[in-house]
Design a protein around this motif. Structure first.
Motif, short mmCIF file in Angstrom:
data_model
loop_
_atom_site.label_atom_id
_atom_site.label_comp_id
_atom_site.label_asym_id
_atom_site.label_seq_id
_atom_site.Cartn_x
_atom_site.Cartn_y
_atom_site.Cartn_z
N ASP A 119 7.72 86.31 14.86
CA ASP A 119 8.81 85.64 15.56
C ASP A 119 9.12 86.35 16.88
OD1 ASP A 119 10.88 83.76 15.90
OD2 ASP A 119 12.36 85.20 15.15
N GLY A 120 9.05 85.60 17.98
CA GLY A 120 9.32 86.19 19.29
C GLY A 120 8.10 86.77 19.98
N ASP A 121 6.95 86.77 19.31
CA ASP A 121 5.71 87.29 19.89
C ASP A 121 4.90 86.11 20.42
OD1 ASP A 121 3.22 88.32 20.50
OD2 ASP A 121 2.99 89.44 18.64
N ASP A 122 4.90 85.91 21.74
CA ASP A 122 4.22 84.74 22.29
C ASP A 122 2.73 84.95 22.48
OD1 ASP A 122 4.26 86.46 24.42
OD2 ASP A 122 5.43 85.17 25.76
N ARG A 123 2.24 86.12 22.08
CA ARG A 123 0.80 86.38 22.17
C ARG A 123 0.10 86.25 20.82
NH1 ARG A 123 0.29 92.15 24.61
NH2 ARG A 123 2.17 92.48 23.36
N SER A 124 0.85 85.86 19.79
CA SER A 124 0.28 85.74 18.44
C SER A 124 0.84 84.49 17.77
CB SER A 124 0.61 86.97 17.59
OG SER A 124 0.16 88.16 18.22
N ALA A 125 0.08 83.98 16.81
CA ALA A 125 0.53 82.80 16.07
C ALA A 125 -0.16 82.79 14.72
CB ALA A 125 0.20 81.52 16.84
N VAL A 126 0.36 81.94 13.82
CA VAL A 126 -0.27 81.76 12.51
C VAL A 126 -0.43 80.27 12.26
CG1 VAL A 126 1.96 81.84 11.29
CG2 VAL A 126 -0.16 82.32 10.04
N VAL A 127 -1.55 79.92 11.62
CA VAL A 127 -1.88 78.53 11.30
C VAL A 127 -2.18 78.43 9.81
CG1 VAL A 127 -3.54 76.65 11.70
CG2 VAL A 127 -2.86 78.15 13.60
N ALA A 128 -1.62 77.40 9.17
CA ALA A 128 -1.96 77.11 7.78
C ALA A 128 -3.23 76.27 7.78
CB ALA A 128 -0.82 76.36 7.10
N ALA A 129 -4.34 76.88 7.40
CA ALA A 129 -5.63 76.18 7.39
C ALA A 129 -6.57 76.93 6.45
CB ALA A 129 -6.23 76.08 8.79
N ASP A 130 -7.74 76.34 6.19
CA ASP A 130 -8.67 76.85 5.18
C ASP A 130 -10.03 77.06 5.81
OD1 ASP A 130 -10.48 77.03 2.92
OD2 ASP A 130 -8.90 76.13 1.69
N LEU A 131 -10.64 78.20 5.52
CA LEU A 131 -11.97 78.52 6.03
C LEU A 131 -13.00 77.45 5.67
CD1 LEU A 131 -14.12 80.38 7.24
CD2 LEU A 131 -14.02 81.77 5.16
N ARG A 132 -12.77 76.75 4.57
CA ARG A 132 -13.72 75.70 4.17
C ARG A 132 -13.74 74.54 5.15
NH1 ARG A 132 -10.88 77.52 -0.06
NH2 ARG A 132 -11.97 78.36 -1.88
N LYS A 133 -12.73 74.48 6.03
CA LYS A 133 -12.64 73.39 7.01
C LYS A 133 -12.53 73.99 8.42
CE LYS A 133 -10.43 70.25 3.71
NZ LYS A 133 -9.19 69.50 3.38
N PRO A 134 -13.62 74.55 8.92
CA PRO A 134 -13.56 75.24 10.21
C PRO A 134 -13.15 74.32 11.36
CG PRO A 134 -15.84 75.09 9.41
CD PRO A 134 -14.95 74.67 8.29
N ARG A 135 -13.46 73.03 11.25
CA ARG A 135 -13.08 72.11 12.32
C ARG A 135 -11.56 72.05 12.48
NH1 ARG A 135 -16.74 67.11 11.73
NH2 ARG A 135 -18.16 68.89 11.68
N ASP A 136 -10.85 72.09 11.34
CA ASP A 136 -9.38 72.08 11.39
C ASP A 136 -8.85 73.34 12.07
OD1 ASP A 136 -9.61 69.74 10.01
OD2 ASP A 136 -8.73 70.48 8.13
N ILE A 137 -9.50 74.47 11.80
CA ILE A 137 -9.10 75.73 12.43
C ILE A 137 -9.28 75.64 13.95
CG2 ILE A 137 -9.68 78.18 12.67
CD1 ILE A 137 -10.46 78.13 9.68
N LEU A 138 -10.46 75.20 14.37
CA LEU A 138 -10.78 75.17 15.79
C LEU A 138 -9.92 74.16 16.56
CD1 LEU A 138 -14.65 75.37 15.37
CD2 LEU A 138 -13.17 77.19 16.26
N ALA A 139 -9.46 73.11 15.84
CA ALA A 139 -8.66 72.06 16.48
C ALA A 139 -7.16 72.34 16.46
CB ALA A 139 -8.94 70.72 15.81
N ALA A 140 -6.75 73.43 15.79
CA ALA A 140 -5.31 73.70 15.66
C ALA A 140 -4.69 73.96 17.03
CB ALA A 140 -5.09 74.91 14.75
#
Length: 276
Positions: A119-140
């Motif tokens: 929270d408050g760190d604009d150089r980092s983020a977290v995404v809820a996604a699964d390694l089994r679906k790399p396309r979803d990760i790359l498109a986040a």
């Protein structure tokens, strides 16, 4: 069963989670009794599990510092787990003001706590996604906002691929991520294996059975099988080795705090590859 105030709504606290079990091994506090029970059962067969996890974290820190030293300041940490001391963004940002980090996990507790930590760190983020679906990760959107794939990115797959069964086609998932990366990008990877464990395979298989029982199969692969994840990458010296053997020297060696003489620390493999 009492529900802790920090538990995100909607999660089933009666079902163990590998990220919360990992948190328990590392001495964290974001785990439930059901996770602690599973961890203790696994440690009945392999008492050195916490030492293996410490070796994992120490390897990860050395690899992140190496990446920054090589000019790579963008990090995609997949299967990042629950935040504990010495996370990728802390190590990377301490080494470079340019560092950008995106964490990926599918465990809601890991995602919720990462959001709180960041929270408050604009150089980092977290995404809820699964390694089994790399396309979803790359498109986040968060990935697109923070990471420039026209420049080198370090992808971390630390202690995550061994939770993908062959039916999940983990090699294809890693290849899809690799193909999205610019030349000079890095793959930072650790993986469980029966090789190096100071136990017979029969005894160590008891731990594998515990993970199977909680429906999170732990897939032990050979060094040869693990090295296949690096297809399309050139090895960074010393190649695929036990984790304490990967560039153990340097100013951080003492602070990593892993007893190098502990035989359990040498279980499994770690390695770094560079995309040509």
């Amino acid at each position: 069963m009492e529900r802790p105030a920090w538990a995100p709504p909607g999660i089933d606290i009666s079902v163990p989670s590998v990220s919360r079990i990992y948190d328990y091994y590392l001495g964290g506090s974001h785990n439930f009794e059901v996770d602690r029970q599973a961890a203790r059962r696994a440690m009945e067969f392999m008492p050195g599990l916490p030492k293996i996890m410490q070796a994992n974290r120490a390897f990860m820190r050395r690899a992140v510092r190496h990446a920054v030293a090589e000019g790579v300041t963008q990090f995609l940490d997949i299967g990042s787990g629950i935040p504990t001391f010495g996370n990728v963004h802390e190590i990377a940002q301490a080494a470079s003001a340019e560092a950008r980090v995106v964490y990926i996990d599918h465990d809601p507790v890991a995602v919720a706590h990462s959001r709180a930590v960041l929270d408050g760190d604009d150089r980092s983020a977290v995404v809820a996604a699964d390694l089994r679906k790399p396309r979803d990760i790359l498109a986040a959107p968060e990935v697109g906002r923070l990471l420039d794939f026209d420049r080198p990115v370090a992808v971390l797959l630390v202690a995550v691929l061994h939770f993908l069964e062959d039916a999940d086609d983990p090699y294809a998932a890693v290849a899809e991520l690799r193909d999205a990366l610019a030349p000079g990008s890095l793959l930072i990877l650790t993986h469980a294996s029966f090789e190096g464990i100071p136990l017979t395979e029969e005894v160590a298989s008891g731990t594998v059975g515990v993970y199977r029982d909680i429906r999170n199969p732990l897939v032990m692969r050979s060094g040869e099988q693990i090295s296949r994840f690096f297809d399309g990458f050139e090895w960074v010296e010393p190649g695929l080795v036990s984790m304490p053997e990967w560039r153990p020297d340097g100013p951080e060696a003492a602070e990593d705090g892993v007893a190098q003489e502990d035989p359990y620390a040498y279980s499994g493999f770690g390695g770094v590859g560079r995309k040509a």
